[in-house]
Design a protein around this motif. Structure first.
Motif, PDB file in Angstrom:
ATOM      1  N   VAL A 121      23.139  27.829   4.442  1.00 48.30           N
ATOM      2  CA  VAL A 121      24.601  27.504   4.099  1.00 48.30           C
ATOM      3  C   VAL A 121      24.611  26.044   3.415  1.00 48.30           C
ATOM      4  O   VAL A 121      23.946  25.208   3.696  1.00 48.30           O
ATOM      5  CB  VAL A 121      25.346  27.327   5.581  1.00 48.30           C
ATOM      6  N   GLU A 122      25.535  25.932   2.561  1.00 48.76           N
ATOM      7  CA  GLU A 122      25.618  24.878   1.739  1.00 48.76           C
ATOM      8  C   GLU A 122      26.734  23.998   2.165  1.00 48.76           C
ATOM      9  O   GLU A 122      27.613  24.474   2.956  1.00 48.76           O
ATOM     10  CB  GLU A 122      26.132  25.102   0.222  1.00 48.76           C
ATOM     11  N   GLY A 123      26.547  22.793   1.983  1.00 46.17           N
ATOM     12  CA  GLY A 123      27.507  21.571   2.725  1.00 46.17           C
ATOM     13  C   GLY A 123      27.139  20.791   3.626  1.00 46.17           C
ATOM     14  O   GLY A 123      26.608  21.307   4.631  1.00 46.17           O
ATOM     15  N   HIS A 124      27.258  19.508   3.530  1.00 50.09           N
ATOM     16  CA  HIS A 124      26.792  18.533   4.655  1.00 50.09           C
ATOM     17  C   HIS A 124      27.658  17.296   4.491  1.00 50.09           C
ATOM     18  O   HIS A 124      28.037  16.836   3.460  1.00 50.09           O
ATOM     19  CB  HIS A 124      25.312  18.135   4.467  1.00 50.09           C
ATOM     20  N   VAL A 125      27.926  16.603   5.559  1.00 46.83           N
ATOM     21  CA  VAL A 125      28.673  15.499   5.604  1.00 46.83           C
ATOM     22  C   VAL A 125      28.165  14.372   6.517  1.00 46.83           C
ATOM     23  O   VAL A 125      27.609  14.652   7.654  1.00 46.83           O
ATOM     24  CB  VAL A 125      30.133  15.688   6.223  1.00 46.83           C
ATOM     25  N   HIS A 126      27.757  13.205   5.895  1.00 46.76           N
ATOM     26  CA  HIS A 126      27.578  12.145   6.757  1.00 46.76           C
ATOM     27  C   HIS A 126      29.014  11.404   7.256  1.00 46.76           C
ATOM     28  O   HIS A 126      29.633  11.013   6.613  1.00 46.76           O
ATOM     29  CB  HIS A 126      26.902  11.157   5.888  1.00 46.76           C
ATOM     30  N   ALA A 127      29.005  11.378   8.834  1.00 52.53           N
ATOM     31  CA  ALA A 127      30.300  10.982   9.262  1.00 52.53           C
ATOM     32  C   ALA A 127      30.184   9.659   9.820  1.00 52.53           C
ATOM     33  O   ALA A 127      29.514   9.203  10.292  1.00 52.53           O
ATOM     34  CB  ALA A 127      30.684  11.703  10.376  1.00 52.53           C
ATOM     35  N   ALA A 128      31.466   9.116   9.661  1.00 55.90           N
ATOM     36  CA  ALA A 128      31.505   7.376   9.955  1.00 55.90           C
ATOM     37  C   ALA A 128      32.395   7.503  11.291  1.00 55.90           C
ATOM     38  O   ALA A 128      33.395   8.145  11.273  1.00 55.90           O
ATOM     39  CB  ALA A 128      32.239   6.529   8.843  1.00 55.90           C
ATOM     40  N   MET A 129      31.954   6.750  12.327  1.00 56.06           N
ATOM     41  CA  MET A 129      32.543   6.265  13.294  1.00 56.06           C
ATOM     42  C   MET A 129      33.250   4.965  13.536  1.00 56.06           C
ATOM     43  O   MET A 129      33.872   4.709  14.527  1.00 56.06           O
ATOM     44  CB  MET A 129      31.279   6.331  14.400  1.00 56.06           C
ATOM     45  N   LYS A 130      32.970   4.214  12.578  1.00 57.63           N
ATOM     46  CA  LYS A 130      33.815   2.717  12.515  1.00 57.63           C
ATOM     47  C   LYS A 130      33.817   2.442  11.113  1.00 57.63           C
ATOM     48  O   LYS A 130      33.109   2.911  10.080  1.00 57.63           O
ATOM     49  CB  LYS A 130      32.911   1.772  13.300  1.00 57.63           C
ATOM     50  N   PRO A 131      34.796   1.227  10.775  1.00 62.71           N
ATOM     51  CA  PRO A 131      34.896   0.936   9.487  1.00 62.71           C
ATOM     52  C   PRO A 131      33.634   0.443   8.828  1.00 62.71           C
ATOM     53  O   PRO A 131      33.397   0.827   7.563  1.00 62.71           O
ATOM     54  CB  PRO A 131      35.694  -0.376   9.648  1.00 62.71           C
ATOM     55  N   ARG A 132      32.639  -0.356   9.532  1.00 61.41           N
ATOM     56  CA  ARG A 132      31.418  -0.748   8.855  1.00 61.41           C
ATOM     57  C   ARG A 132      30.811   0.721   8.338  1.00 61.41           C
ATOM     58  O   ARG A 132      30.113   0.324   7.159  1.00 61.41           O
ATOM     59  CB  ARG A 132      30.587  -1.376   9.941  1.00 61.41           C
ATOM     60  N   HIS A 133      30.746   1.871   8.774  1.00 57.60           N
ATOM     61  CA  HIS A 133      30.063   2.829   8.395  1.00 57.60           C
ATOM     62  C   HIS A 133      30.875   3.370   7.236  1.00 57.60           C
ATOM     63  O   HIS A 133      30.224   3.944   6.286  1.00 57.60           O
ATOM     64  CB  HIS A 133      30.235   4.125   9.255  1.00 57.60           C
ATOM     65  N   MET A 134      32.104   3.348   6.989  1.00 56.36           N
ATOM     66  CA  MET A 134      32.815   3.690   5.878  1.00 56.36           C
ATOM     67  C   MET A 134      32.606   2.805   4.427  1.00 56.36           C
ATOM     68  O   MET A 134      32.358   3.328   3.475  1.00 56.36           O
ATOM     69  CB  MET A 134      34.383   3.665   5.963  1.00 56.36           C
ATOM     70  N   LYS A 135      32.322   1.451   4.741  1.00 58.13           N
ATOM     71  CA  LYS A 135      32.000   0.696   3.813  1.00 58.13           C
ATOM     72  C   LYS A 135      30.410   1.089   3.304  1.00 58.13           C
ATOM     73  O   LYS A 135      30.420   1.237   2.058  1.00 58.13           O
ATOM     74  CB  LYS A 135      31.941  -0.759   4.059  1.00 58.13           C
ATOM     75  N   GLU A 136      29.619   1.258   4.194  1.00 53.79           N
ATOM     76  CA  GLU A 136      28.233   1.639   3.878  1.00 53.79           C
ATOM     77  C   GLU A 136      28.115   3.037   3.092  1.00 53.79           C
ATOM     78  O   GLU A 136      27.309   3.153   2.070  1.00 53.79           O
ATOM     79  CB  GLU A 136      27.537   1.846   5.311  1.00 53.79           C
ATOM     80  N   ASP A 168      37.818  13.967  16.954  1.00 53.45           N
ATOM     81  CA  ASP A 168      38.465  12.685  16.540  1.00 53.45           C
ATOM     82  C   ASP A 168      37.508  11.572  16.826  1.00 53.45           C
ATOM     83  O   ASP A 168      37.917  10.504  16.880  1.00 53.45           O
ATOM     84  CB  ASP A 168      39.828  12.572  17.475  1.00 53.45           C
ATOM     85  N   ALA A 169      36.074  11.846  16.909  1.00 56.03           N
ATOM     86  CA  ALA A 169      35.266  10.798  17.229  1.00 56.03           C
ATOM     87  C   ALA A 169      34.860  10.134  15.677  1.00 56.03           C
ATOM     88  O   ALA A 169      34.357   9.015  15.854  1.00 56.03           O
ATOM     89  CB  ALA A 169      33.808  11.385  17.364  1.00 56.03           C
ATOM     90  N   TYR A 170      35.451  10.587  14.585  1.00 52.38           N
ATOM     91  CA  TYR A 170      35.026  10.099  13.184  1.00 52.38           C
ATOM     92  C   TYR A 170      36.281   9.588  12.353  1.00 52.38           C
ATOM     93  O   TYR A 170      37.419  10.159  12.580  1.00 52.38           O
ATOM     94  CB  TYR A 170      34.240  11.119  12.389  1.00 52.38           C
ATOM     95  N   ILE A 171      36.163   8.613  11.559  1.00 46.83           N
ATOM     96  CA  ILE A 171      37.140   8.052  10.664  1.00 46.83           C
ATOM     97  C   ILE A 171      37.150   8.601   9.391  1.00 46.83           C
ATOM     98  O   ILE A 171      37.898   8.164   8.410  1.00 46.83           O
ATOM     99  CB  ILE A 171      37.331   6.400  10.923  1.00 46.83           C
ATOM    100  N   GLY A 172      35.993   9.136   8.997  1.00 49.88           N
ATOM    101  CA  GLY A 172      36.012   9.651   7.569  1.00 49.88           C
ATOM    102  C   GLY A 172      34.364   9.981   7.466  1.00 49.88           C
ATOM    103  O   GLY A 172      33.675  10.230   8.193  1.00 49.88           O
ATOM    104  N   GLY A 173      34.044  10.223   6.113  1.00 48.15           N
ATOM    105  CA  GLY A 173      32.807  10.663   5.931  1.00 48.15           C
ATOM    106  C   GLY A 173      32.175  10.963   4.449  1.00 48.15           C
ATOM    107  O   GLY A 173      33.266  10.738   3.525  1.00 48.15           O
ATOM    108  N   LEU A 174      31.065  10.979   4.067  1.00 48.94           N
ATOM    109  CA  LEU A 174      30.613  11.157   2.779  1.00 48.94           C
ATOM    110  C   LEU A 174      30.253  12.612   2.531  1.00 48.94           C
ATOM    111  O   LEU A 174      29.210  13.064   3.326  1.00 48.94           O
ATOM    112  CB  LEU A 174      29.559  10.238   2.490  1.00 48.94           C
ATOM    113  N   TYR A 175      30.692  13.555   2.034  1.00 54.67           N
ATOM    114  CA  TYR A 175      30.515  15.038   2.032  1.00 54.67           C
ATOM    115  C   TYR A 175      29.568  15.144   0.527  1.00 54.67           C
ATOM    116  O   TYR A 175      29.768  14.938  -0.686  1.00 54.67           O
ATOM    117  CB  TYR A 175      31.901  15.591   1.762  1.00 54.67           C
ATOM    118  N   ASP A 176      28.650  15.920   0.820  1.00 54.40           N
ATOM    119  CA  ASP A 176      27.737  16.631  -0.204  1.00 54.40           C
ATOM    120  C   ASP A 176      27.490  18.074  -0.311  1.00 54.40           C
ATOM    121  O   ASP A 176      27.062  18.760   0.555  1.00 54.40           O
ATOM    122  CB  ASP A 176      26.132  16.073   0.024  1.00 54.40           C
TER     123      ASP A 176
END
Length: 424
Positions: A121-136, A168-176
């Motif tokens: 299956v195609e598609g993956h996301v690295h999920a952010a739990m805090k603002p520091r993660h979103m910046k990274e 609701d554990a995540y505030i955003g993410g990086l999808y590939d």
């Protein structure tokens, strides 16, 4: 006889492969120790090139990490590209980056060519739990696009991620869109079957107890020996005692997965609407995905002690329901674990001993695609084209401090710091 460890993967395996134990001495072109993805991949490539290949497996083919992992096929390396650039320089880092992408393409092409039914299956996301993660994650996306030309990544804010992921554990993410997930045991068994059909010979329950290096290396089991021109060590975290020089650079770390009962198609789709794989970016991370029969496969936790945590299924269930509280009524049907081999710097460790003994280890939890490429590159090197394999050999590695007795408590202390950093 040892069978595959109890897991959802073993219960849903679509090939039932059986091979004899080695009972007589053999002389071959190539002997491979370990029938996981690395060993099976090397065997397939070498057999296709006409080499006489024997693979020795201590247990069952696909018994180790290759058949138990989270099955997440992700770009790059566990150490991240920035570290490779610091260690190797930009040009070498560029080449290594391209090889990581080639590893995923190799995986896809083999699945297609050999009709391997492994639920790709195609598609993956690295999920952010805090603002520091979103910046990274934003910095990571920018670096990969500007420095390496990788443009398939998309930053998602909370709303965009929540449209696909019911947590609701995540505030955003990086999808590939270029990454994905598979059933790892079925993928491994498919590679083994393809290698066998190409002419490689497999032996199970044939643990290599020691090796003898030289012009014609020898792999010894309790009952027989294999003399060869080239010897490949592909046991990774399960190769204890065979090659102490490289073992000192590897730490076996326990990691664990739990699988729910089938949720039904509608309820499963409500959890992950686009069926992507998910991993957060904590140092001690959670990762999860859906299976083809609509279960949630949820991984996380680590053990550096060599012992499985007490009440493992309960602990895994608590974490799963923290991320998905709507699954309070859902039972867990399987919980299992295994060892992943990590290096000090989390970069993969490839190399040669005495010229004709090759090894690839230390994928550090990032191996579902790279292990296949490792076997391919060892075969490529034996056939006379060593440039790509030798580049990996130049990545600097250090022994874990403390030797066999003290390296585990030393690492546990270090991991305590990283866990505190995750919590903060």
């Amino acid at each position: 006889m040892t069978q595959h460890p109890d897991s959802y993967y073993a219960a849903s395996a679509n090939l039932d492969l059986h091979y004899p134990a080695l009972e007589q001495d053999l002389d071959v072109d190539v002997c491979i120790v370990g029938a996981g993805i690395t060993g099976a991949s090397a065997a397939l490539s070498l057999a296709e090139k006409g080499y006489k290949v024997v693979v020795l497996e201590a247990n069952k083919v696909g018994w180790g990490a290759s058949g138990r992992s989270g099955g997440q096929m992700i770009f790059g390396y566990a150490c991240e590209q920035e570290k490779l650039t610091r260690l190797m320089g930009h040009s070498a880092s560029q080449s290594l980056w391209q090889t990581s992408l080639a590893a995923m393409n190799l995986m896809r092409s083999r699945i297609k060519q050999h009709h391997i039914e492994c639920d790709l299956v195609e598609g993956h996301v690295h999920a952010a739990m805090k603002p520091r993660h979103m910046k990274e994650l934003a910095d990571w996306q920018r670096s990969l696009k500007n420095d390496f030309g990788y443009s398939s990544l998309r930053m998602w804010d909370h709303t965009q991620l929540r449209q696909q992921l019911a947590s609701d554990a995540y505030i955003g993410g990086l999808y590939d869109s270029n990454s994905g997930h598979v059933h790892p045991l079925n993928y491994t068994l498919g590679l083994v079957r393809a290698a066998e059909l190409a002419g490689a010979t497999f032996y199970e329950h044939s643990a290599v107890t020691r090796i003898e290096q030289g012009a014609t290396p020898i792999a010894f089991t309790d009952r027989a020996r294999v003399r060869c021109r080239h010897l490949l060590l592909c046991g990774n975290a399960y190769l204890s005692g065979v090659a102490p020089d490289i073992e000192r650079k590897l730490m076996p770390v326990g990691t664990y997965i739990t699988a729910t009962e089938p949720l039904g198609a509608e309820r499963a789709q409500d959890l992950i609407r686009n069926n992507m794989a998910v991993a957060d970016i904590n140092f001690v991370l959670d990762y999860f995905r859906l299976s083809s029969d609509h279960r949630l496969l949820f991984g996380g936790r680590v053990s550096y002690s060599g012992r499985e945590p007490r009440h493992l299924a309960s602990l895994m269930g608590q974490r799963l329901r923290h991320i998905f509280p709507q699954l309070q009524d859902v039972a867990q049907q399987y919980t299992w674990g295994g060892y992943v081999g990590i290096t000090m710097n989390r970069a993969p460790h490839f190399g040669r001993l005495n010229g004709n003994v090759y090894f690839a280890q230390g994928f550090s939890g990032h191996g579902i695609a790279l292990t296949g490429m490792a076997g391919f590159l060892m075969a490529e090197t034996i056939a006379g084209s060593a440039e790509r394999f030798d580049l990996f050999c130049k990545i600097p590695h250090h022994d874990f401090p403390g030797g066999r007795l003290l390296r585990t408590p030393a690492l546990m202390l270090a991991m305590t710091w990283y866990r505190l950093r995750d919590w903060l």
